[in-house]
Each structure stands twice: as structure tokens, then as C-alpha cells.
Enzyme design. Structure first.
Site, PDB file in Angstrom:
ATOM      1  N   HIS A 114       0.823  -1.221   0.000  1.00  0.00           N
ATOM      2  CA  HIS A 114       0.000   0.000   0.000  1.00  0.00           C
ATOM      3  C   HIS A 114       0.852   1.264   0.000  1.00  0.00           C
ATOM      4  O   HIS A 114       0.351   2.337  -0.346  1.00  0.00           O
ATOM      5  CB  HIS A 114      -0.988  -0.010   1.172  1.00  0.00           C
ATOM      6  CG  HIS A 114      -0.420   0.382   2.492  1.00  0.00           C
ATOM      7  ND1 HIS A 114       0.020  -0.536   3.429  1.00  0.00           N
ATOM      8  CD2 HIS A 114      -0.225   1.608   3.051  1.00  0.00           C
ATOM      9  CE1 HIS A 114       0.455   0.108   4.498  1.00  0.00           C
ATOM     10  NE2 HIS A 114       0.315   1.405   4.299  1.00  0.00           N
ATOM     11  N   ASP A 127      -0.190  -7.589   1.760  1.00  0.00           N
ATOM     12  CA  ASP A 127       0.379  -6.241   1.740  1.00  0.00           C
ATOM     13  C   ASP A 127       1.905  -6.320   1.812  1.00  0.00           C
ATOM     14  O   ASP A 127       2.516  -6.052   2.849  1.00  0.00           O
ATOM     15  CB  ASP A 127      -0.183  -5.433   2.911  1.00  0.00           C
ATOM     16  CG  ASP A 127       0.109  -3.942   2.792  1.00  0.00           C
ATOM     17  OD1 ASP A 127       0.560  -3.511   1.709  1.00  0.00           O
ATOM     18  OD2 ASP A 127      -0.124  -3.213   3.777  1.00  0.00           O
ATOM     19  N   SER A 131       4.358   2.258   8.289  1.00  0.00           N
ATOM     20  CA  SER A 131       4.036   1.198   7.335  1.00  0.00           C
ATOM     21  C   SER A 131       5.256   0.819   6.505  1.00  0.00           C
ATOM     22  O   SER A 131       6.052   1.671   6.113  1.00  0.00           O
ATOM     23  CB  SER A 131       2.917   1.650   6.394  1.00  0.00           C
ATOM     24  OG  SER A 131       1.709   1.806   7.077  1.00  0.00           O
TER      25      SER A 131
END
Length: 250
Positions: free
Chosen positions: A63, A110, A205
Site C-alpha cells: 500500500h 500487503d 508502514s
């Protein structure tokens, strides 16, 4: 309750939001103690983390790289994002490889691999991180895992200049899959980990989740509020993607 007590309670609630142990709840890492860390930067601003798994490959979250504008770069060997450090190495990206099954609906699969425009020069401040492969020992519920990043320190988006780190605990899969937690969005390719008011946050992230010095997860997603009791940090289980990783890096 007296008026004074109401004011005090409201102030305490605001303070807990503003200065939550939200990293969230971590501490500054010793400079260059995590030499595998990468900063993914767009227009000179840190957006996501990553980690060096081979001289020319950085692993991160899919992402984070749905868009990769021209001029974006990856910085290795950093402790301070803004400070002048001789240890820093900056790269452009030759190829972006996101897992084909990644979906932004649940954030399943992811994981992404970024091929640097040239191999990194390995130094004391730039080193490879071993990642868990299929068949390896995974952390179990309540076991301690660690992570790091330059993500938000609180829910108002305050960002640190220097790398932060924290230890969290793996949480029950049954709990994270409950309807009042993540429900069906919690897939078999994820684990969740957190401690009270200790969590990864916006900007973390793509960074690694380590168990006994090995990357077992990738910081993926969580609730809109970092440190939220029923929205602990979600991490992609790296060992589930061994074949894809090997075929991509060939």
C-alpha cells in the site's frame, strides 16, 4: 462532579490524546542500531518505512507504493531524516513489484519489493536483514516482537526526526478476528501485535516486525487512531510469501 473536576478530567483526556504513548509509546533508537531500515520518501518527505533484504532490494508494504512519483527516493543509513549524516545512501527505484493479490479492501498480501537503481554499499550503518522463510518458527501469542520507524508519535500526526523503536506483543488471532476488532478483514496472511498505548502509527508502514532478530512481519495497517485497544497494529506474515519473494528477486 464539581466544575473544577470536570475541567481537570477534560484536560487529562485531551493530554492523553495529544501525548499518547503512541511509534506511539516507543523511544528513540540508538543511532544506526537498526542498519537495515529504509526511508521511502516522496518529494523529500518520509512516507513509509522499508528494510534492506538484499544489496539491491528493499521490502516494504504494497500500500506504500500504489503510487511512486518521479523523483521519489529511498534513503538507507539514516538515523535523523533531516540531519547531515555521512552514512546516508540515497537511491531511486528501478522496479516496483507489489504482490498481485494485494487488495486495499482488506490489506491482504500487503507486501512489495523495490529494486534499487544500484546495489547498496554495505557498511556499519547499512546492512541486510534476514527475513523469515516458509517453515520457520513464527512468534506465538504474548511473545515479544519489535519494530521501528519514523511514523507519527501521536494521533495529531506529529512526526519524529530520529528513528523510534518499540516492543509489542503478539495478540490472539481469535481476538483480532472478532467482529468488534477486525472481523473478516483479518486474514490468514496477517498477525496483530500491540501493547497498551504502544503501537505503530502513520508513516511506520512498510517497516519490519522482528522476532529474535529476524523479520517475521511487515507493518501494514491498523485503526485510524494509533494505540486504539480494538485496532491493534496489523502485520503481513512474510513467510507466507517465500516463493513470490524468491521468484521476484531472481
Amino acid at each position: 462532579m464539581s466544575y473544577g473536576r470536570i475541567i481537570f478530567a477534560a484536560a487529562a483526556l485531551f493530554a492523553s490524546f495529544l501525548f499518547c504513548e503512541c511509534i506511539t509509546g516507543g523511544k528513540e533508537a540508538a543511532a544506526h542500531s537498526r542498519p537495515y531500515m529504509a526511508s521511502l520518501q516522496i518529494n523529500g518527505r518520509h512516507e513509509c518505512g522499508g528494510f534492506l533484504v538484499a544489496e539491491q532490494w528493499v521490502m516494504t508494504a504494497a500500500h506504500c507504493v500504489r503510487e511512486w512519483p518521479e523523483g521519489s527516493k529511498i534513503v538507507l543509513g539514516a538515523h535523523s531524516l533531516t540531519g547531515s549524516e555521512d552514512s546516508k545512501q540515497a537511491f531511486t527505484v528501478a522496479d516496483v513489484h507489489s504482490h498481485p493479490d494485494f487488495t486495499s479492501v482488506t490489506y491482504d498480501s500487503d507486501i512489495a519489493l523495490l529494486k534499487l537503481d544500484r546495489p547498496a554499499v554495505l557498511t556499519d550503518a547499512v546492512k541486510l536483514l534476514k527475513f523469515q522463510r516458509e517453515g520457520g518458527v513464527e512468534p506465538q501469542e504474548k511473545e515479544v516482537v519489535s519494530t521501528a520507524g519514523w511514523g507519527s508519535l501521536n494521533n495529531l500526526g506529529e512526526r519524529p526526526d530520529k528513528l523510534q523503536e518499540l516492543d509489542v506483543e503478539v495478540m490472539s488471532r481469535v481476538l483480532c478476528g472478532r467482529s468488534d476488532y477486525y472481523g473478516t478483514k483479518f486474514t490468514s496472511n496477517m498477525m496483530c501485535a500491540a501493547k497498551r498505548r504502544m503501537d505503530t502509527c502513520d508513516g511506520d508502514s512498510g517497516g519490519p516486525l522482528l522476532y529474535k532478530g529476524v523479520a517475521v512481519g511487515i507493518t501494514s495497517n491498523g485503526g485510524k487512531r494509533c494505540g486504539s485497544f480494538k485496532r491493534p497494529g496489523l502485520y503481513t506474515i512474510i513467510s507466507h510469501f517465500t516463493q513470490w519473494i524468491d521468484s521476484t528477486m531472481k
